[in-house]
Write a protein that holds these residues in place. Structure first.
Motif, short mmCIF file in Angstrom:
data_model
loop_
_atom_site.label_atom_id
_atom_site.label_comp_id
_atom_site.label_asym_id
_atom_site.label_seq_id
_atom_site.Cartn_x
_atom_site.Cartn_y
_atom_site.Cartn_z
N MET A 101 95.61 149.37 109.19
CA MET A 101 95.77 148.62 107.94
C MET A 101 95.97 147.14 108.21
O MET A 101 96.45 146.76 109.28
N LEU A 102 95.60 146.30 107.23
CA LEU A 102 95.90 144.88 107.28
C LEU A 102 97.38 144.65 107.00
O LEU A 102 98.03 145.47 106.33
N THR A 103 97.91 143.53 107.48
CA THR A 103 99.26 143.13 107.10
C THR A 103 99.19 142.48 105.71
O THR A 103 98.12 142.12 105.23
N LEU B 15 85.81 147.35 111.05
CA LEU B 15 87.04 147.37 111.85
C LEU B 15 87.86 148.63 111.58
O LEU B 15 88.93 148.81 112.16
N LYS B 16 87.38 149.46 110.67
CA LYS B 16 88.03 150.70 110.26
C LYS B 16 89.42 150.44 109.68
O LYS B 16 90.39 151.12 110.01
N LYS B 17 89.49 149.46 108.80
CA LYS B 17 90.72 149.15 108.09
C LYS B 17 90.76 149.94 106.78
O LYS B 17 89.80 149.93 106.01
N VAL C 65 83.25 141.23 102.73
CA VAL C 65 84.62 141.53 103.14
C VAL C 65 84.82 143.03 103.32
O VAL C 65 85.39 143.48 104.33
N ALA C 66 84.33 143.81 102.36
CA ALA C 66 84.48 145.26 102.44
C ALA C 66 83.75 145.82 103.66
O ALA C 66 84.28 146.70 104.37
N GLN C 67 82.57 145.30 103.93
CA GLN C 67 81.81 145.77 105.09
C GLN C 67 82.49 145.40 106.40
O GLN C 67 82.53 146.21 107.34
N PHE C 68 83.02 144.18 106.47
CA PHE C 68 83.67 143.74 107.69
C PHE C 68 84.93 144.58 107.95
O PHE C 68 85.19 144.99 109.09
#
Length: 219
Positions: free
Chosen positions: A104-106, A165-167, A158-161
């Motif tokens: 997950m992102l911070t 990264l499997k976020k 953004v969604a693809q990137f």
């Protein structure tokens, strides 16, 4: 090429054609996101074909921001394909050492992402609006909805990137993309794509939950 892109399967009502390229794109897109939501690396192989189909579909509708996105999307797809199948030692899935685990992102990264999307989408929309009306009016037809087109474009990037990264957060971004895409496709007269975007929305909700479970399992 134009003859193929404008090949009509049938017409709904008196003036709404259903194009073959729309159907092909819809089927490829549904397969791609279904596989991604199920954590399957094979979504990338379908994604290569989907990117090509989208390029031609947007070219046919003069949606330049979305069209120019496709070569970038191809690059992100290649990056994601590599990252998903070549994790670093501390990124390995608990169930498969050759697979990237979900992370997950911070919150700081999330805020920065939202601000960046809004700023870039506004600037890109302005550039696209000038392309057909001022700078190259004879070369490019005017984009009918430049700011919405640009917003969808940036959100998809953004969604693809994040997907590459499997976020887990990528599915939140995809939900916004799906809502915006429904408005975009309806506004330019697409028939299949609004329906497909609605199915994407349903798949996005399911995938959001599925990837959260994978995150908890470190898978």
């Amino acid at each position: 090429m134009k003859e193929f892109l404008n090949f009509t399967l049938f017409t709904i009502g008196s003036d709404t054609p259903v194009l073959l390229i729309d159907l092909i794109t819809s089927v490829l897109g549904l397969i791609c996101v279904f596989l991604a939501g199920r954590n399957s690396k094979y979504n990338f192989w379908v994604g290569y074909l989907y990117t090509a189909a989208l390029f031609f579909m947007f070219w046919n509708k003069s949606l330049y921001a979305s069209l120019l996105l496709q070569p970038v999307s191809l690059g992100i797809n290649i990056l994601g394909h590599y990252r998903w199948t070549h994790p670093k030692k501390d990124e390995e899935s608990s169930g498969d050492s050759h697979a990237l685990k979900v992370t997950m992102l911070t919150w700081l990264q999330r805020v920065a992402t939202v601000v960046s999307v809004l700023a870039i989408a506004w600037f890109w929309g302005w550039l696209i609006s000038q392309l057909g009306s001022r700078w190259c009016p004879g070369l490019f037809p005017a984009d009918p909805i430049p700011y919405l087109d640009a917003c969808v474009t940036v959100l998809i990037l953004v969604a693809q990137f994040l997907s590459a990264l499997k976020k887990w957060d990528c599915w939140v971004a995809w939900l916004f993309v799906n809502v915006a895409q429904i408005a975009l496709h309806v506004s330019v007269g697409h028939v299949f794509m609004p329906i497909v975007s609605g199915l994407y929305l349903i798949n996005g909700v399911a995938s959001l939950w599925n990837w959260y479970r994978l995150y908890q399992e470190k898978a």
